[in-house]
Design an enzyme around this catalytic site. Structure first.
Site, PDB file in Angstrom:
ATOM      1  N   GLU A   1      29.143 -23.708  51.752  1.00 26.21           N
ATOM      2  CA  GLU A   1      28.813 -22.558  50.904  1.00 26.21           C
ATOM      3  C   GLU A   1      30.039 -21.699  50.640  1.00 26.21           C
ATOM      4  O   GLU A   1      30.272 -21.247  49.516  1.00 26.21           O
ATOM      5  CB  GLU A   1      27.719 -21.700  51.561  1.00 26.21           C
ATOM      6  CG  GLU A   1      26.438 -22.474  51.865  1.00 26.21           C
ATOM      7  CD  GLU A   1      26.398 -23.010  53.271  1.00 26.21           C
ATOM      8  OE1 GLU A   1      25.322 -22.903  53.892  1.00 26.21           O
ATOM      9  OE2 GLU A   1      27.429 -23.539  53.754  1.00 26.21           O
TER      10      GLU A   1
ATOM     11  N   TRP B   1      33.290 -63.968  63.700  1.00 24.86           N
ATOM     12  CA  TRP B   1      32.615 -63.433  62.526  1.00 24.86           C
ATOM     13  C   TRP B   1      31.402 -64.265  62.154  1.00 24.86           C
ATOM     14  O   TRP B   1      31.480 -65.495  62.044  1.00 24.86           O
ATOM     15  CB  TRP B   1      33.582 -63.376  61.339  1.00 24.86           C
ATOM     16  CG  TRP B   1      34.879 -62.686  61.637  1.00 24.86           C
ATOM     17  CD1 TRP B   1      36.137 -63.198  61.501  1.00 24.86           C
ATOM     18  CD2 TRP B   1      35.051 -61.364  62.117  1.00 24.86           C
ATOM     19  NE1 TRP B   1      37.067 -62.289  61.869  1.00 24.86           N
ATOM     20  CE2 TRP B   1      36.448 -61.143  62.255  1.00 24.86           C
ATOM     21  CE3 TRP B   1      34.179 -60.331  62.459  1.00 24.86           C
ATOM     22  CZ2 TRP B   1      36.976 -59.943  62.716  1.00 24.86           C
ATOM     23  CZ3 TRP B   1      34.700 -59.132  62.926  1.00 24.86           C
ATOM     24  CH2 TRP B   1      36.073 -58.946  63.041  1.00 24.86           C
TER      25      TRP B   1
ATOM     26  N   LEU C   1      37.407 -51.256  67.708  1.00 26.83           N
ATOM     27  CA  LEU C   1      36.336 -50.311  67.369  1.00 26.83           C
ATOM     28  C   LEU C   1      36.808 -49.170  66.469  1.00 26.83           C
ATOM     29  O   LEU C   1      36.276 -48.068  66.514  1.00 26.83           O
ATOM     30  CB  LEU C   1      35.692 -49.736  68.638  1.00 26.83           C
ATOM     31  CG  LEU C   1      35.053 -50.757  69.588  1.00 26.83           C
ATOM     32  CD1 LEU C   1      34.468 -50.048  70.798  1.00 26.83           C
ATOM     33  CD2 LEU C   1      33.983 -51.566  68.871  1.00 26.83           C
TER      34      LEU C   1
ATOM     35  N   VAL D   1      22.855 -54.066  75.574  1.00 30.73           N
ATOM     36  CA  VAL D   1      22.852 -52.650  75.178  1.00 30.73           C
ATOM     37  C   VAL D   1      21.795 -52.400  74.110  1.00 30.73           C
ATOM     38  O   VAL D   1      21.068 -51.401  74.160  1.00 30.73           O
ATOM     39  CB  VAL D   1      24.251 -52.233  74.679  1.00 30.73           C
ATOM     40  CG1 VAL D   1      24.211 -50.852  74.019  1.00 30.73           C
ATOM     41  CG2 VAL D   1      25.242 -52.222  75.840  1.00 30.73           C
TER      42      VAL D   1
END
Length: 376
Positions: A55, A173, A207, A303
Site C-alpha cells: 500500500e 531425473w 536444493l 518424509v
C-alpha cells in the site's frame, strides 16, 4: 461494487504473487491505485524482506492523485506499526474515496482494525472481492497466525507406473527439463524447502533455485536429520548465501553439530515423536516461529508419508513422467501409492498441466475458512 472492481483486484493479486517466497515473515500483498477516470496511477507489492508494504509503495507512486481515488488491496491494511507507520494510517492520510479489500487479515493486531480506521477517515470500504484467490496467496500467513504453522506444499515426481526413483548418490531425473524448471519455480515461490537426511544421502542435492537470473530466490534449505548425520561435504554447503537449517532430535548427543556449524548450518533441536524421529508438527511450529510461511516439502517417500499421516499437506504437486521407473523404484508414500492421497477424499484435483510428454497435477486440501477469516 463497480464493473471494473474485479479487474483491478485481479491486477493487485497478480502483483502480490510477485512477492511469493521473498516477503517472509510478512505476507505477499499487492495494491493498485485507480483514479476516478479509471487510470491506474499507482502499483505496489510487498518488498523483499516484508517492507515497505504494498500500500505504501502504491500510494507513494500515486502521490497527490490518490486523493479521491480507489485503492485495491489483496489483504486488509495493517493497523500496527513496525519499521514504518501502519498502512491503515497511510491510507487514511492519503484520503482515497474508496478502499477495496480482498481478504480480512486474521492477525489480531489488525483484524478489522485496518477497516475501522479507513471507515473512521471517511473512506468507503468494500471487502470480500476475489477473497478465495487472495487466500491462496496468503494461506501461509493465515495458518501461521491461526494455527502456528506455515502452509505446506508437497512436491513429488513419479514415473508412468507411479513409482519414484531410488537415488544412488546423485539426482536421477524422471521428467524432462520443462517440468523440472517448473519445479524450480515452486522453489522460488517458497520461503523454505524441506527434505529428510535420506534425500541428502541419496541425491546429494543443492536444493537451490537454478532458473536463469533467479538464484537469489532460493529458499531456506531445511533438513530433518535426527542424529545430524548430514556430511559436511554435502552440496548443500557449497552455496554459502542460502541458509541451511538442520532440525535434529533434542534428546541425543550430537557429536557432529560443531563440524556442521562450521560449514554454516544452523542447528535446531526439537522433541522427537513416538519413533524417536524429529516431530514434524514441532518442526513446522519452529519454522513458523522464525517467520516461515510457505514450505515446499521435497523429501523422499518416508518424509512424504510422515507429512501425509500427520494431515499437514495443504497442496500436492505431482509430476508424472512418460516412462516407467525400473524395478528398484519406490512407492511415493513409503509403501503406498499416489492413491493414498488422490483417492482419500481429502484432496481435490484443482488443475492439470502438460510439459511435453510430462504431466503435472495439483491437488488441494478440501478446506473451509473459519468464520473469523470469512469476509463480511
Amino acid at each position: 461494487m463497480r464493473a471494473s472492481d474485479e479487474q483491478h483486484m485481479a491486477q493487485a493479486l497478480a502483483l502480490a504473487r510477485r512477492g511469493l517466497g521473498l516477503t517472509w515473515p510478512n505476507p505477499a500483498v499487492g495494491a493498485v491505485v485507480v483514479s476516478p477516470e479509471g487510470e491506474i496511477i499507482g502499483r505496489g507489492w510487498t518488498a523483499p524482506g516484508g517492507r515497505p508494504h504494498a500500500e505504501a509503495i502504491a500510494l507513494e507512486e500515486a502521490g497527490e492523485a490518490a486523493r479521491g481515488a480507489t485503492i485495491y488491496v489483496t489483504l486488509e491494511p495493517c493497523a500496527h506499526e513496525g519499521r514504518g507507520p501502519a498502512c491503515a494510517d497511510v491510507i487514511a492520510e492519503a484520503q482515497p474515496a474508496r478502499l477495496v479489500i480482498a481478504l480480512r487479515d486474521p492477525d489480531p493486531r489488525t483484524s478489522g482494525a485496518g477497516i475501522s480506521r479507513a471507515t473512521a477517515a471517511g473512506i468507503e470500504v468494500t471487502e470480500g472481492l476475489l477473497a478465495s484467490e487472495a487466500l491462496d496467496i496468503v494461506l501461509g500467513h493465515v495458518y501461521r497466525v491461526t494455527q502456528g504453522r506455515p502452509a505446506v506444499t508437497l512436491k513429488t515426481a513419479v514415473g508412468a507406473n507411479g513409482f519414484v526413483t531410488r537415488g544412488d548418490g546423485a539426482p536421477v531425473w524422471i521428467t524432462g527439463p520443462d517440468a523440472r524448471a517448473h519445479g524450480h519455480l515452486l522453489r522460488a515461490r517458497s520461503d523454505a524447502i524441506l527434505v529428510g537426511r535420506g534425500t541428502v544421502a541419496a541425491d546429494d542435492p543443492s536444493l537451490t533455485c537454478r532458473l536463469p537470473g533467479m538464484s537469489c530466490r532460493s529458499p531456506v534449505r531445511v533438513v530433518l536429520d535426527g542424529r545430524l548425520r548430514t556430511p559436511p561435504s554435502a552440496r548443500l554447503f557449497e552455496d554459502e548465501m542460502v541458509p541451511v537449517w538442520l532440525i535434529c532430535a533434542d534428546d541425543e548427543d550430537q557429536p557432529n553439530a560443531e563440524r556442521l556449524q562450521e560449514r554454516g548450518a544452523e542447528i535446531i533441536p526439537i522433541p522427537v515423536d513416538a519413533e524417536g524421529l524429529p516431530c514434524v508438527v514441532e518442526a513446522l511450529e519452529r519454522l513458523a516461529g522464525r517467520g516461515i510461511t510457505r514450505v515446499l516439502v521435497e523429501g523422499g517417500p518416508s518424509v512424504a508419508r510422515v507429512f501425509l499421516d500427520a494431515d499437514l499437506i495443504d497442496e500436492a504437486v505431482i509430476y508424472q513422467g512418460a516412462e516407467a521407473v525400473g524395478g528398484d523404484g519406490l512407492l511415493p508414500f513409503a509403501g503406498e501409492g499416489l492413491d493414498r492421497l488422490t483417492d482419500s477424499g481429502h484432496f481435490t484435483n484443482s488443475h492439470t498441466r502438460s510439459f511435453g510428454a510430462d504431466r503435472m497435477t495439483v491437488w488441494r486440501r478440501n478446506r473451509r475458512c473459519s468464520p473469523a477469516l470469512s469476509a463480511t
